[in-house]
Design an enzyme around this catalytic site. Structure first.
Site, PDB file in Angstrom:
ATOM      1  N   ARG A  91     -19.387  12.856   4.095  1.00  0.00           N
ATOM      2  CA  ARG A  91     -18.867  13.499   5.288  1.00  0.00           C
ATOM      3  C   ARG A  91     -19.531  14.555   5.659  1.00  0.00           C
ATOM      4  NH1 ARG A  91     -14.499  15.413   5.429  1.00  0.00           N
ATOM      5  NH2 ARG A  91     -13.771  15.325   3.342  1.00  0.00           N
ATOM      6  N   TYR A 231     -22.598   6.455   6.381  1.00  0.00           N
ATOM      7  CA  TYR A 231     -21.669   6.693   5.249  1.00  0.00           C
ATOM      8  C   TYR A 231     -20.155   6.459   5.823  1.00  0.00           C
ATOM      9  CZ  TYR A 231     -18.619   9.163   1.961  1.00  0.00           C
ATOM     10  OH  TYR A 231     -17.632   9.236   1.136  1.00  0.00           O
ATOM     11  N   GLY A 232     -19.435   5.948   4.755  1.00  0.00           N
ATOM     12  CA  GLY A 232     -17.914   5.621   5.231  1.00  0.00           C
ATOM     13  C   GLY A 232     -17.232   6.564   6.019  1.00  0.00           C
ATOM     14  N   GLY A 233     -16.986   7.865   5.543  1.00  0.00           N
ATOM     15  CA  GLY A 233     -15.984   8.685   6.118  1.00  0.00           C
ATOM     16  C   GLY A 233     -16.779   9.086   7.600  1.00  0.00           C
ATOM     17  N   LYS A 240     -10.791   8.370   8.656  1.00  0.00           N
ATOM     18  CA  LYS A 240     -10.634   9.869   9.088  1.00  0.00           C
ATOM     19  C   LYS A 240     -10.656  10.421  10.263  1.00  0.00           C
ATOM     20  CE  LYS A 240     -10.575  10.688   4.493  1.00  0.00           C
ATOM     21  NZ  LYS A 240      -9.494  10.994   3.678  1.00  0.00           N
ATOM     22  N   HIS A 260      -2.790  13.655   5.226  1.00  0.00           N
ATOM     23  CA  HIS A 260      -3.915  13.226   4.292  1.00  0.00           C
ATOM     24  C   HIS A 260      -2.961  13.213   3.051  1.00  0.00           C
ATOM     25  CE1 HIS A 260      -7.867  14.311   2.059  1.00  0.00           C
ATOM     26  NE2 HIS A 260      -7.630  13.208   2.311  1.00  0.00           N
ATOM     27  N   SER A 282      -9.336  16.350  -0.760  1.00  0.00           N
ATOM     28  CA  SER A 282     -10.526  15.362  -1.290  1.00  0.00           C
ATOM     29  C   SER A 282     -10.853  15.672  -2.667  1.00  0.00           C
ATOM     30  CB  SER A 282     -11.688  15.146  -0.549  1.00  0.00           C
ATOM     31  OG  SER A 282     -11.307  14.848   0.886  1.00  0.00           O
ATOM     32  N   CYS A 284      -8.961  15.512  -5.335  1.00  0.00           N
ATOM     33  CA  CYS A 284      -7.944  16.371  -6.284  1.00  0.00           C
ATOM     34  C   CYS A 284      -6.951  15.419  -6.725  1.00  0.00           C
ATOM     35  CB  CYS A 284      -7.564  17.486  -5.243  1.00  0.00           C
ATOM     36  SG  CYS A 284      -8.595  18.820  -5.284  1.00  0.00           S
ATOM     37  N   ASN A 288      -5.424   8.592  -7.782  1.00  0.00           N
ATOM     38  CA  ASN A 288      -5.037   8.461  -9.239  1.00  0.00           C
ATOM     39  C   ASN A 288      -3.538   8.518  -9.247  1.00  0.00           C
ATOM     40  OD1 ASN A 288      -7.280   8.399 -11.520  1.00  0.00           O
ATOM     41  ND2 ASN A 288      -8.008   9.808  -9.903  1.00  0.00           N
ATOM     42  N   ASP A 307      -4.440   7.482   0.489  1.00  0.00           N
ATOM     43  CA  ASP A 307      -5.154   8.528   1.432  1.00  0.00           C
ATOM     44  C   ASP A 307      -4.357   9.021   2.698  1.00  0.00           C
ATOM     45  OD1 ASP A 307      -7.674  10.103   1.225  1.00  0.00           O
ATOM     46  OD2 ASP A 307      -8.242   9.127   3.103  1.00  0.00           O
ATOM     47  N   ARG A 400     -18.445   5.399  -4.052  1.00  0.00           N
ATOM     48  CA  ARG A 400     -17.112   4.887  -3.589  1.00  0.00           C
ATOM     49  C   ARG A 400     -16.984   3.465  -3.779  1.00  0.00           C
ATOM     50  NH1 ARG A 400     -13.360   8.882  -1.274  1.00  0.00           N
ATOM     51  NH2 ARG A 400     -14.670  10.796  -1.318  1.00  0.00           N
ATOM     52  N   ARG A 431      -6.502  22.087  -6.764  1.00  0.00           N
ATOM     53  CA  ARG A 431      -7.504  22.446  -7.935  1.00  0.00           C
ATOM     54  C   ARG A 431      -7.459  23.641  -8.079  1.00  0.00           C
ATOM     55  NH1 ARG A 431     -11.286  19.093 -10.535  1.00  0.00           N
ATOM     56  NH2 ARG A 431     -10.953  17.088  -9.335  1.00  0.00           N
ATOM     57  N   ASP A 528       0.645  10.924 -17.440  1.00  0.00           N
ATOM     58  CA  ASP A 528       1.830  12.015 -17.573  1.00  0.00           C
ATOM     59  C   ASP A 528       2.373  12.700 -16.471  1.00  0.00           C
ATOM     60  OD1 ASP A 528       1.804  11.486 -20.434  1.00  0.00           O
ATOM     61  OD2 ASP A 528      -0.007  12.436 -20.807  1.00  0.00           O
TER      62      ASP A 528
HETATM   63  P1  GTP Z   1     -10.385  11.464  -1.547  1.00  0.00           P
HETATM   64  O1  GTP Z   1     -10.270  10.096  -1.778  1.00  0.00           O
HETATM   65  O2  GTP Z   1     -11.695  11.939  -1.518  1.00  0.00           O
HETATM   66  O3  GTP Z   1      -9.494  12.030  -0.532  1.00  0.00           O
HETATM   67  O4  GTP Z   1      -9.776  12.099  -3.137  1.00  0.00           O
HETATM   68  P2  GTP Z   1      -8.461  11.694  -3.769  1.00  0.00           P
HETATM   69  O5  GTP Z   1      -7.485  12.908  -3.825  1.00  0.00           O
HETATM   70  O6  GTP Z   1      -7.888  10.431  -3.855  1.00  0.00           O
HETATM   71  O7  GTP Z   1      -8.964  12.013  -5.315  1.00  0.00           O
HETATM   72  P3  GTP Z   1      -9.035  11.018  -6.757  1.00  0.00           P
HETATM   73  O8  GTP Z   1      -7.695  10.619  -7.096  1.00  0.00           O
HETATM   74  O9  GTP Z   1     -10.175  10.338  -6.453  1.00  0.00           O
HETATM   75  O10 GTP Z   1      -9.393  12.320  -8.037  1.00  0.00           O
HETATM   76  C1  GTP Z   1     -10.816  12.725  -7.952  1.00  0.00           C
HETATM   77  C2  GTP Z   1     -10.665  13.623  -9.454  1.00  0.00           C
HETATM   78  O11 GTP Z   1      -9.574  14.382  -9.882  1.00  0.00           O
HETATM   79  C3  GTP Z   1     -11.371  12.838 -10.882  1.00  0.00           C
HETATM   80  O12 GTP Z   1     -12.443  13.634 -11.085  1.00  0.00           O
HETATM   81  C4  GTP Z   1     -10.319  12.648 -11.522  1.00  0.00           C
HETATM   82  O13 GTP Z   1     -10.623  12.439 -12.600  1.00  0.00           O
HETATM   83  C5  GTP Z   1      -9.595  13.907 -11.259  1.00  0.00           C
HETATM   84  N1  GTP Z   1      -8.206  13.873 -11.415  1.00  0.00           N
HETATM   85  C6  GTP Z   1      -6.987  13.020 -10.930  1.00  0.00           C
HETATM   86  N2  GTP Z   1      -5.781  13.202 -11.446  1.00  0.00           N
HETATM   87  C7  GTP Z   1      -5.856  14.092 -12.456  1.00  0.00           C
HETATM   88  C8  GTP Z   1      -4.969  14.885 -13.157  1.00  0.00           C
HETATM   89  O14 GTP Z   1      -3.819  14.341 -13.380  1.00  0.00           O
HETATM   90  N3  GTP Z   1      -5.664  15.613 -14.220  1.00  0.00           N
HETATM   91  C9  GTP Z   1      -6.936  16.072 -14.308  1.00  0.00           C
HETATM   92  N4  GTP Z   1      -7.227  16.815 -15.002  1.00  0.00           N
HETATM   93  N5  GTP Z   1      -7.739  15.572 -13.300  1.00  0.00           N
HETATM   94  C10 GTP Z   1      -7.574  14.604 -12.505  1.00  0.00           C
HETATM   95 MN    MN Z   2      -8.811   8.557  -2.639  1.00  0.00          MN
HETATM   96 MN    MN Z   3      -9.328  11.351   1.649  1.00  0.00          MN
END
Ligand code: GTP
Ligand code: MN
Ligand code: MN
Length: 619
Positions: A91, A231-233, A240, A260, A282, A284, A288, A307, A400, A431, A528
């Site tokens: 982006r 690019y996507g975004g 977005k 978001h 993003s 963060c 996951n 998202d 992506r 973070r 965890d």
């Molecule tokens: P966008 O899709 O860009 O909005 O980002 P997102 O918030 O979906 O981020 P995503 O889940 O892709 O996480 C990206 C980064 O965070 C990666 O490097 C992961 O390894 C790290 N990460 C995610 N969850 C954790 C966690 O619980 N602990 C740690 N240490 N790192 C994490």
């Molecule tokens: Mn994501």
């Molecule tokens: Mn996002």
């Protein structure tokens, strides 16, 4: 003659003009398509229907053109890899504009230009920008077609890659168009061009784009213009640009929220269901957390979104959440069988488009973190031979995967409900190496909004500039607010103030990224994090213990379930510690941040800051 031959047929009918009969009775749409075709001068106009056959024809053409590489159908059925121009990988925030009538309505967090001036600039850029290319018309809806008030859009693009990706990310095609006609509905016009017209006989490149890029929103008109990027975004305009920036403005005017955020469903051992949404900046951890494999005994997690979340106060007074998207557009690096097996399983079902990942020798994809050990040989995202000794990332850090959401095994059935789900808790997170505890419960709703408004995250090595610099990112919406940041926070306060106060969700601040003195993570994270979710729910049920601190309630050492973890209650206490010296620096940072809002900062929030300072002074 039909105005809608299959794309491959259209390729052959060079003399097909732009005035072919269009398959709709929607007057405003017809007029707009006509107007854009006159401006951009495409070789042909194609109305996207969204069928399987159409997608097959389009992806075949993209493979032939070299834009897509077909992956091994045995391991990645119906999946493709795309490699962008190395200058078109993310982006472009510095080229993203909110062109409201008045500058103060865009606020200090957005770039602004006078709308008339911007329109003149865009008219110049788009004039003839689709010469030699097909102009695709994609009717789409963000959210459910059966929603009370469906949110329609139409993207016009000269990129077939965008068509194939939009088909994954949103509900598109003929069904949407029929509904738009039936309702004579308003739609957000979203115009996209890669900005690379082809002269007569000129050969195309695999990833056409332009050095000059503009991502522009006109909030009063609810319109979007994107120029120069594939690019996507920047190019999948439902995501977005619409579902956050334009939708945040619609939400302000109509009394809802576009955020978001991920949404997940938690089921307790007693089989009680809870819905949690979470806003993190993003990269963060939203995707996951949304796809979390819980390690805590007896608790189940299902996904609703990863998202974007639209929130409305329902008729019953509850805050209800829906996911307006139909796909995942996830960060590939760091997504692996050990950290996110649920995402990996969804990807492995195929029907995906990968952008800027590395290719394996057997026609598969790879990125850093997918497996513990890198393959001995790869083709990197730039097309070069790669080995573990190469010393450069094989996949671009912002590579992506784009995958249909219904391929997630753990998708909650409520994803399909247009009414959404009632939210029990909202998490804000960023973070931070220091200062911010693993989890803190806000003492009340407005304190929770205060937490969201001061949310912060450290810049990573992936971004230009110094590493570890704290950037404030209110509700993780800094790059996505379609209007003034102070007005945005005020909207949260007034909207929730009018709602049923007994049914407001709990608000929590989380930080998976705090470090210990020896530099390691204070908390193992990933699966965890289900232990933190359990504490959150038990707090709402009045079952878990907490310690009151100046910033809110943090867990006692033994209130977090550590069964099966190599951690002690003392480790938890360290992870949730509120350090007065660290908070002195933090309060100064918040002061500086709030000063930037000027008069548009809601007084409820400056009052919360004053109270927080008093509590630290008294502690
Ligand atoms: P966008 O899709 O860009 O909005 O980002 P997102 O918030 O979906 O981020 P995503 O889940 O892709 O996480 C990206 C980064 O965070 C990666 O490097 C992961 O390894 C790290 N990460 C995610 N969850 C954790 C966690 O619980 N602990 C740690 N240490 N790192 C994490
Ligand atoms: Mn994501
Ligand atoms: Mn996002």
């Amino acid at each position: 003659e039909s105005g809608n031959a299959a794309p491959s047929q259209l390729q052959d009918s060079k003399n097909q003009g732009t005035s072919s009969e269009a398959p709709t009775t929607h007057r405003a749409l017809l007029d707009w398509v006509q107007e854009v075709a006159e401006l951009t001068q495409p070789a042909r106009v194609y109305w996207v229907t969204g069928t399987e056959e159409e997608n097959k024809a389009l992806t075949d053409e993209l493979v032939e053109a070299g834009t897509l590489t077909r992956l091994n159908p045995e391991t990645f059925p119906n999946s493709f890899a795309a490699f962008s121009d190395p200058k078109d990988v993310a982006r472009v925030e510095e080229q993203t504009f909110i062109c409201s009538e008045k500058k103060e309505d865009a606020g200090f967090t957005n770039n602004w230009m006078d709308p008339a001036q911007m329109h003149a600039k865009l008219d110049g850029l788009f004039a003839g920008s689709m010469r030699g290319r097909t102009m695709y018309v994609i009717p789409f809806v963000m959210g459910h077609l059966e929603a009370e008030d469906p949110k329609f859009g139409v993207e016009i693009t000269d990129s077939a890659y965008v068509v194939a990706s939009m088909r994954i990310m949103a509900r598109i095609g003929t069904d949407v168009l029929r509904k738009m006609e039936e309702l004579d509905a308003f739609f957000v016009p979203a115009l996209h061009s890669v900005g690379a017209p082809l002269a007569e006989g000129e050969a195309d490149v695999a990833w056409p784009c332009n050095e000059e890029k503009w991502i522009v929103h006109f909030p009063e008109d609810r319109s979007i213009y994107s120029y120069g990027s594939g690019y996507g975004g920047n190019a999948l305009l439902g995501k977005k640009c619409y579902a956050l920036r334009i939708a945040s403005v619609m939400a302000r005017d109509e009394g809802w929220l576009a955020e978001h955020m991920l949404i997940l469903k938690l089921t307790s051992p007693e089989k009680k269901d809870y819905y949690v949404s979470a806003a993190f900046p993003s990269a963060c951890g939203k995707t996951n957390l949304a796809l979390l494999d819980p390690t805590v005994e007896g608790w189940k997690v299902e996904t609703l979104g990863d998202d974007i979340t639209w929130l409305r106060f329902g008729h019953d007074g509850e805050l209800r959440a829906t996911n307006p998207e139909a796909g995942l557009f996830g960060v590939a690096p760091g997504t692996g069988w050990s950290t996110n097996p649920n995402a990996m399983r969804a990807i492995a079902k195929g029907n995906s488009i990968f952008t800027n990942v590395a290719l394996t020798d057997d026609g598969g994809v790879w990125w850093e973190g997918m497996t513990d050990e890198a393959p001995a040989h790869l083709t990197d995202w730039r097309g070069n031979d790669w080995t573990p000794e190469s010393g450069t990332p094989a996949a671009h850090p912002n590579s992506r995967f784009c995958t249909p959401i219904d391929q997630i095994d753990m998708l909650a059935e409520e994803y399909y409900s247009p009414d959404g789900v009632p939210v029990s808790a909202i998490l804000f997170g960023g973070r931070r190496k220091t200062t911010v505890p693993l989890v803190t419960q806000a003492r009340d709703w407005t304190s929770g909004i205060f937490m969201g408004s001061t949310l912060s995250s450290e810049t990573t090595a992936a971004a230009a500039g110094a590493v570890g610099v704290v950037r404030r990112d209110p509700m993780a919406m800094l790059p996505f607010m379609g209007y003034d940041a102070g007005d945005y926070l005020k909207h949260w306060i007034t909207l929730s103030g009018a709602a049923n106060q007994d049914k407001l969700p709990g608000i929590f601040l989380v930080n998976w990224f705090r470090r210990t003195a020896d530099g390691g993570f204070a908390w193992p994270g990933f699966g965890d994090n289900s232990r933190v979710l359990k504490w959150v729910i038990e707090r709402l049920e009045g079952k878990a213990d907490a310690v009151e601190t100046p910033i809110g309630f943090v867990p006692t050492g033994d209130s977090i379930d550590l069964k099966g973890l190599d951690m002690t209650p003392a480790d938890v206490e360290a992870a949730v510690r509120v350090d007065p010296a660290e908070w002195e620096t933090e309060l100064a940072g918040i002061d500086e941040w709030y000063a930037r809002f000027g008069a548009s900062l809601p007084e409820e929030l400056s009052a919360k800051l004053a109270e927080l300072k008093e509590r630290f002074a008294a502690a």
